[in-house]
Design a protein around this motif. Structure first.
Motif: not given
Length: 282
Positions: A15-20, A48-53
């Motif tokens: 539920e918490k994650f998706g492809v990519g 989750h790893i934010p896009e900024k990292l």
């Protein structure tokens, strides 16, 4: 145990994650982990790893980052205006400096290596630097710090560090040593105490001057759980708190081990497994 990458596939109940999604694995169990081309993990142990990292910056945060972040929060050393000492400027120490500065602390690095002063102050943002074997420097800082993050894993004396603490100060230990460290008790109970003895009419009168109740605490640091690890990752992305890393291919690992023995690292090595696997298959 510091594994980051992108999600290639998810199960029907995820539920918490998706492809990519960029994610990190902090399971803690013994597996082949990041050294394999595919890793299957329960979503409970993924952050989750934010896009900024970037991925190379995010990986060490899952260990060194949370290891110093969690005790700063737990022992309430994250208050703006606090005076914090960081002992040792390695993988843990440099992250402690970065987090503490963003949290609003005044930071002093305490090290056995004078040549690290420029790095600590100009590159990492420390406010001051003390050489641990220079007694006059430590004496000048006596009773000044609200807390100390001690990352040293070698045998060393705790007494100078305890003396540097203010009343109610906290010394948080991270480095494990083979031999037990000597723990002086009196400095934990009192700060600077000067005794004066007078003889008046054949009677002894003793007085204590400049007495300061110690109530100092020595505690241990430990990595946080999944919720706090996600909090730390989000905090790092928001405030641009990223580790200093050197990205290497897998076939450089043996050389890295030799460099580690010589302390030739600044401050974390990160292995790029994806490119290593691609190159080995071509």
């Amino acid at each position: 145990h510091e594994i980051v990458g992108e999600v290639n596939e998810v199960g029907s109940k995820v539920e918490k994650f998706g492809v990519g999604d960029k994610v990190g694995d902090y399971d803690g169990t013994i597996t082949y982990g990041g050294y394999s081309d595919i890793l299957v993990v329960n979503e409970h142990f993924v952050v989750h790893i934010p896009e900024k990292l970037t991925l190379d910056a995010a990986a060490p945060l899952l260990c060194a980052g949370i290891t110093v972040y969690s005790p700063l929060r737990y022992f309430e050393l994250d208050k703006p205006g606090f005076y914090l000492g960081v002992v040792g400027l390695g993988g843990l120490g440099h992250m402690a400096v970065k987090f503490a500065k963003v949290m609003g602390a005044k930071v002093t690095v305490i090290s056995t290596s004078p040549h690290k002063k420029k790095e600590a102050m100009e590159n990492l943002g420390a406010d001051s630097f003390l050489v641990s074997y220079e007694q006059d420097q430590l004496e000048a800082a006596r009773g000044s710090m609200d807390g100390i993050i001690n990352t040293i894993s070698a045998q060393h004396s705790l007494l100078p560090l305890i003396r540097v603490l203010k009343s109610h100060g906290k010394l948080i230990m991270f480095g494990g040593t083979v031999k037990p460290l000597e723990l002086p008790i009196i400095p934990l109970l009192a700060g600077k105490v000067t005794y004066e003895v007078k003889v008046i009419h054949h009677r002894l009168i003793s007085a204590a001057n400049d007495t300061m109740t110690g109530r100092k605490i020595i505690g241990g640091g430990v990595s946080g759980g999944m919720k706090e690890t996600q909090e730390m990752i989000d905090f790092s992305a928001k405030h641009n708190v990223i580790p200093e890393v050197e990205v290497i291919p897998m076939d450089y690992a043996n050389t890295v081990m030799k460099r580690l023995v010589k302390a030739d690292v600044k401050y974390k090595f990160v292995i790029n497994i994806e490119n290593t696997l691609k190159n080995s298959c071509s």
